[in-house]
Design a protein around this motif. Structure first.
Motif, PDB file in Angstrom:
ATOM      1  N   ALA A  78      70.280  39.532 146.943  1.00 34.34           N
ATOM      2  CA  ALA A  78      68.857  39.860 146.821  1.00 34.34           C
ATOM      3  C   ALA A  78      68.560  40.493 145.462  1.00 34.34           C
ATOM      4  N   GLY A 111      70.320  36.534 151.412  1.00 28.14           N
ATOM      5  CA  GLY A 111      69.933  37.403 150.299  1.00 28.14           C
ATOM      6  C   GLY A 111      69.048  36.719 149.277  1.00 28.14           C
ATOM      7  N   GLY A 115      65.428  38.192 149.831  1.00 28.55           N
ATOM      8  CA  GLY A 115      65.385  39.189 148.770  1.00 28.55           C
ATOM      9  C   GLY A 115      64.369  38.966 147.669  1.00 28.55           C
ATOM     10  N   LEU A 157      65.869  41.694 155.701  1.00 28.19           N
ATOM     11  CA  LEU A 157      67.227  41.352 155.287  1.00 28.19           C
ATOM     12  C   LEU A 157      68.258  42.001 156.206  1.00 28.19           C
TER      13      LEU A 157
END
Length: 171
Positions: A78, A111, A115, A157
């Motif tokens: 991320a 991610g 992200g 997340l």
């Protein structure tokens, strides 16, 4: 890239033949300056990766398939997506994560897809969205976008990685 270009040419050709578009409107819709930006982004990121980023990330990437390792992998993905964009980030991280197995690869994918919602530059999709919004004379408040990202991204997340870890435990 070749498949995407071929598909775009077929669709553009069909629109021109049916007189739904002109060659000039097709070129404008293709947004050559944006395409040049994406190409430049790829060249710059490739140069950075070849000159040490890959090695540095290899040392930072957690190993294992435990919950903390998966959270670390997704968090690193991320952060990297927000720094260099999600497409280059996935190209850099997937080869590094692959030896860790499916869990590590899936954590990278979580991610780089969740992200990037922290910043405009985090994903090409957001950059395209912003471009289209501005073409329609609509404003986008950077502060609000960032505040919503700061609220939504970490929780989304974390929940996604916990769900991934749980699924890996079951299967």
């Amino acid at each position: 890239a070749w498949a995407a270009a071929a598909g775009a040419l077929v669709m553009a050709g069909r629109a021109v033949v049916r007189r739904q578009a002109t060659p000039l409107s097709v070129v404008r819709a293709a947004a050559p300056p944006f395409l040049a930006f994406v190409l430049a982004l790829g060249v710059v990121v490739r140069a950075v990766v070849d000159n040490g980023l890959s090695d540095a990330l290899g040392h930072l990437l957690p190993s294992g398939s435990g919950l903390l390792a998966l959270l670390g992998i997704a968090a690193l993905a991320a952060v990297l997506a927000n720094l260099i964009n999600n497409l280059p980030a996935v190209l850099v991280l997937l080869p590094l994560a692959a030896p860790g197995g499916a869990g590590a690869v899936l954590a990278v994918l979580l991610g780089v897809n969740i992200g990037p919602n922290l910043t405009y530059a985090g994903s090409l999709a957001t950059l395209l969205w912003r471009r289209i919004v501005h073409q329609h004379d609509e404003g986008v408040d950077l502060g609000e976008f960032t505040r919503l990202g700061l609220i939504a991204v970490p929780s989304a997340l974390a929940v996604s990685v916990v769900a991934l870890w749980g699924a890996l435990q079951l299967f």
